[in-house]
Design an enzyme around this catalytic site. Structure first.
Site, mmCIF file in Angstrom:
data_model
loop_
_atom_site.group_PDB
_atom_site.id
_atom_site.type_symbol
_atom_site.label_atom_id
_atom_site.label_comp_id
_atom_site.label_asym_id
_atom_site.label_seq_id
_atom_site.Cartn_x
_atom_site.Cartn_y
_atom_site.Cartn_z
ATOM 1 N N HIS A 264 19.209 33.215 -16.107
ATOM 2 C CA HIS A 264 17.913 33.817 -16.417
ATOM 3 C C HIS A 264 17.558 33.543 -17.880
ATOM 4 O O HIS A 264 18.431 33.484 -18.749
ATOM 5 C CB HIS A 264 17.958 35.328 -16.189
ATOM 6 C CG HIS A 264 17.941 35.714 -14.730
ATOM 7 N ND1 HIS A 264 16.987 35.272 -13.862
ATOM 8 C CD2 HIS A 264 18.779 36.515 -14.014
ATOM 9 C CE1 HIS A 264 17.212 35.780 -12.663
ATOM 10 N NE2 HIS A 264 18.303 36.533 -12.722
ATOM 11 N N CYS A 313 14.014 29.670 -16.814
ATOM 12 C CA CYS A 313 12.564 29.869 -16.885
ATOM 13 C C CYS A 313 12.083 29.907 -18.323
ATOM 14 O O CYS A 313 12.842 30.194 -19.255
ATOM 15 C CB CYS A 313 12.174 31.151 -16.175
ATOM 16 S SG CYS A 313 12.328 31.040 -14.387
#
Length: 632
Positions: A264, A313
Site C-alpha cells: 500500500h 498506488c
C-alpha cells in the site's frame, strides 16, 4: 420500387513514385443518371465528378468517392490510400503494368543482443503490394508491413526474406543476413545491491496477495544479474527504516543500487509514501516512509546508478494544506524512477496462472534480464502493461529519470581498486543472508534425523526435517518441528499457503516435516528449533516420543538486529506545519469491474479530502536537511 445506389467495383490502394500518373476507378449501379464526387482526407476535390479520378500525387493521401442518384440516394466507396514513395532508387520500367517493383531491398546488418532489429522493404505496385516476412525460412506471423521490427532470436546469424505480391505477380527480396553479437556495455559497476520490500499482512488495512511472489521472483532475477539482494516481507515502520539504513550502508561510489517496494502507498505534494504494516487506521505520513528521502540518501553515496521501482498506488490526498520547504535533489544524474502507475492513479494486482502478481511487476520480471539501457527496459514494461485489457484506462507506467549514461542493470562488475570496500560490503551482505548449516540429530532410539534450512526471503526461512535412519527398534516415525520463540506463519491463510507450498516444493526433497519461520527481523535472541520424534517401538508396540532442541542462533536478517534502531533516529526534524494539516488517510482495495480473465485489486489509499495540485515531469524533490529521517 426504386432501388438504391450499389457500388459494384471499389477503387483499390496503390503505391507509386511521386508525380506518377494514376487513375482511381469506381463503378456503381442505380436508377437513372448517377453522379460522382471524389474526396480526399482534407476536403471535396473540385472538378472530380466522374467515375474515374486521374491524379499525379505529390504526397500520400486517402480517397473516397460518393455516388448518388436523382432521388437523393447515395453510397460511398471504400477509402483507399495512394501511397507516394519519394525515394532515390531504380526507375520503373517503361512498360510497367503495376506488378510489384522493389525499390529498397532489406539490408544485411549487425545488431547487439537484446536490441530491436529493423528491416525495410519498399515497393511500388498497382494495387499496393502485400508484404510477408520470413526468418530462416519460417513465416513470421502478423508481420505484413514494409517495415519489420522485432527482437532478434538467440541464433548468432539470421536470414530474412520478404515476399512482395499483388494480384499481378509475386516477387522476393534479396536475402538480408543479420548477425547477433553479445551485448558489451561501456559501463561497469563496482558492486550491485538491491533492497526489496513487500508488505501484505496489514494490521489495520486490507491485506494484499501479490507482494509475496513478486518479491521472490524479482529477487531471483536480480541475483542472476549479479545483485546482492536483501528481500523482506511485512515490515513495521521502524523495521522499514532500519532495513533502509542497512541498505544505505552497503552503497558506495560506483555501486548500482536498486530499491523495490510492493504494498500500500500514496502520493502527497509530489512525494511518495510507503505504508508500513503497523500503520494505524487512519494513518498519517508519520506512520509511513518517504521515498524521496531514500533517494536522497542513495545519491549522497555517489552511486553510479540508482533505480527505484514502486508497485504501489499514487493517489493524491490532502493537497490543500501547507508543507515544509523542499529542496531539489543534487544534479548528480543516473537516477531512474519506475512507477507502477501514473500520478493520482491506482496500481492493481491480479490472479495470473494460479498465482497473485502485481501487473507492473509481472511485466517488469518479463524484461528485467535484458542487457539494455534501464530506461529502455522500463519502456518495454510500459508498452506491455498498456496492452493489458485488464487495466486499460486504469493503470499506466510512468518513468522519470536523470540518466546521463546508457547504463544497464546487466552491466558487468569491476572490483579492481575497490577490494577493501567490496570486502566490507560482502561481509555486511552475508550477515543478512547467512543460513544455518544442515544438522544431523541422533536420537537415543537409533533414529537419525537431518534438519536443513532454506531462505525464501531474507526474513523468511524454512526448516526441513527428514528421517535418514530408523534404527533397530523404531518404526512408523513421524516428526514435528516447533520454534522457540514461536514464529508466526504469515502464509497460513487459504490461497497464500498454496503459493508458498509451490516454493517449498522447489526447495525441498520430500521432507517429513517443514516449518516456516517468518518475521526473523523481530528476533532479539537465539532461535531454537524443537524436533519431536514420534515412533512405535517394534517390541513393545508402544507409541513413544523423543525430543531434541537445536540452537541455530540468529539466522539471516535476524543477525542485523534491526530492532535496535535508535528511537532518536526515527524522530523527524520539526517542520513549520500546523498540527491540523497532518495527512489523515484510510485505505482499502476494490475489484476491477467488467472483466472475466482475473480479479485485480487496488493497492490504494482513500481520503475524503482530495484537491488537485500541479504536476511535474521531473524526478521528485527532497529536503536535503532531513536525509536521515525517511518519514517526512
Amino acid at each position: 420500387m426504386k432501388k438504391g445506389v450499389i457500388i459494384v467495383q471499389h477503387p483499390f490502394s496503390v503505391t507509386v513514385p511521386i508525380n506518377y500518373k494514376v487513375t482511381l476507378s469506381v463503378r456503381a449501379e442505380g436508377t437513372g443518371v448517377l453522379n460522382y464526387q471524389w474526396f480526399n482526407e482534407e476536403d471535396e476535390i473540385f472538378g472530380a465528378t466522374k467515375a474515374d479520378l486521374t491524379i499525379k500525387p505529390q504526397k500520400t493521401q486517402v480517397y473516397v468517392c460518393r455516388v448518388n442518384d436523382q432521388f437523393c440516394k447515395c453510397a460511398f466507396s471504400d477509402w483507399v490510400k495512394v501511397k507516394v514513395l519519394n525515394i532515390d532508387g531504380p526507375a520503373l520500367p517503361v512498360a510497367w503494368q503495376g506488378e510489384p517493383f522493389i525499390v529498397v531491398q532489406p539490408k544485411s546488418q549487425t545488431v547487439t543482443q537484446g536490441e530491436k532489429l529493423s528491416l525495410h522493404c519498399y515497393a511500388y505496385g498497382i494495387p499496393s503490394p502485400h508484404f510477408q516476412w520470413y526468418r530462416n525460412g519460417h513465416q513470421l506471423q502478423d508481420n505484413n508491413s514494409d517495415i519489420l521490427q522485432l527482437e532478434c532470436s538467440a541464433d548468432p546469424v539470421e536470414t530474412y526474406l520478404c515476399s512482395v505480391s499483388n494480384v499481378l505477380e509475386e516477387i522476393w527480396t534479396e536475402p538480408a543476413e543479420v548477425q547477433i553479437v553479445p551485448f558489451r556495455s561501456l559501463f561497469e559497476a563496482t558492486d550491485k545491491v538491491a533492497l526489496l520490500i513487500g508488505n501484505l499482512n496489514y494490521s489495520h488495512h486490507p491485506y494484499l496477495m501479490a507482494p509475496t511472489m513478486d518479491v521472490h521472483e524479482l529477487g531471483n532475477l536480480l541475483q542472476q544479474l549479479g545483485f546482492r539482494v536483501v528481500s523482506l516481507l511485512d515490515l513495521t515502520r521502524d523495521e522499514m527504516l532500519a532495513s533502509i539504513d542497512k541498505f544505505i550502508q552497503l552503497l558506495d561510489k560506483g555501486v548500482y543500487a536498486l530499491f523495490y517496494y510492493a504494498g500500500h502507498g500514496y502520493e502527497h505534494s509530489g512525494r511518495n509514501y510507503l505504508v508500513a504494516i503497523d500503520a494505524p487506521q487512519p494513518y498519517q505520513k508519520e506512520n509511513c516512509v518517504c521515498v524521496q528521502k531514500i533517494v536522497g540518501s542513495m545519491q549522497q553515496k555517489h552511486t553510479a546508478l540508482s533505480v527505484i521501482l514502486l508497485d504501489t498506488c499514487r493517489k493524491w490526498y490532502n493537497q490543500d494544506h501547507l508543507v515544509s520547504q523542499i529542496m531539489p535533489l543534487e544534479p548528480r544524474g543516473n537516477t531512474v524512477y519506475g512507477y507502477g502507475t501514473c500520478e493520482d492513479a491506482e496500481a492493481f494486482e491480479v490472479q495470473d496462472g494460479g498465482k497473485s502478481t502485481g501487473i507492473f511487476t509481472k511485466y517488469l520480471n518479463k524484461h528485467i534480464l535484458k542487457p539494455e539501457k534501464v530506461t529502455h527496459v522500463l519502456e518495454q514494461v510500459s508498452e506491455d502493461l498498456g496492452r493489458d485489457p485488464l487495466v486499460t484506462g486504469k493503470q499506466a507506467v510512468e518513468i522519470k529519470h536523470t540518466l546521463k549514461e546508457p547504463r544497464s542493470l546487466a552491466d558487468p562488475m569491476r572490483t579492481t581498486g575497490h577490494t577493501r570496500e567490496l570486502r566490507l560490503r560482502d561481509a555486511c551482505w552475508k550477515q543478512a543472508n547467512e543460513l544455518p548449516r544442515q544438522k544431523v540429530i541422533p536420537f537415543r532410539c537409533g533414529v537419525e534425523v537431518h534438519v536443513s534450512f532454506s531462505a525464501l526471503f531474507s526474513n523468511v526461512m524454512v526448516a526441513f526435517a527428514k528421517v535418514k535412519t530408523t534404527g533397530p527398534t523404531a518404526q512408523d516415525c513421524t516428526i514435528c518441528l516447533r520454534s522457540i520463540p514461536a514464529m508466526e506463519d504469515i502464509f497460513s491463510s487459504p490461497g497464500r499457503s498454496e503459493e508458498m507450498d509451490s516454493l517449498l516444493l522447489n526447495n525441498s526433497n520430500s521432507p517429513d516435516s517443514t516449518i516456516r519461520l517468518c518475521g526473523l527481523q523481530k528476533l532479539q535472541g537465539s532461535l531454537v528449533i524443537k524436533v519431536d520424534l514420534h515412533y512405535t517401538h517394534k517390541d513393545s508396540k508402544l507409541r513413544l516420543r523423543e525430543s531434541h532442541q537445536l540452537d541455530i542462533g540468529k539466522p539471516l536478517v535476524a543477525s542485523c538486529k534491526l530492532y535496535k534502531r535508535k528511537h532518536a533516529e526515527t524522530i523527524r526534524r520539526t517542520e513549520s506545519v500546523p498540527a491540523q494539516s497532518l495527512i489523515n488517510v484510510s485505505n482499502h482495495k476494490q475489484p476491477l469491474q467488467d472483466q472475466t480473465l482475473a480479479r485485480p485489486f487496488t493497492r490504494k489509499a482513500v481520503c475524503t479530502t482530495k484537491v488537485t495540485v500541479s504536476r511535474t515531469n521531473q524526478p521528485e524533490e527532497n529536503d536535503e536537511n532531513e536525509l536521515q529521517d525517511f518519514t517526512c
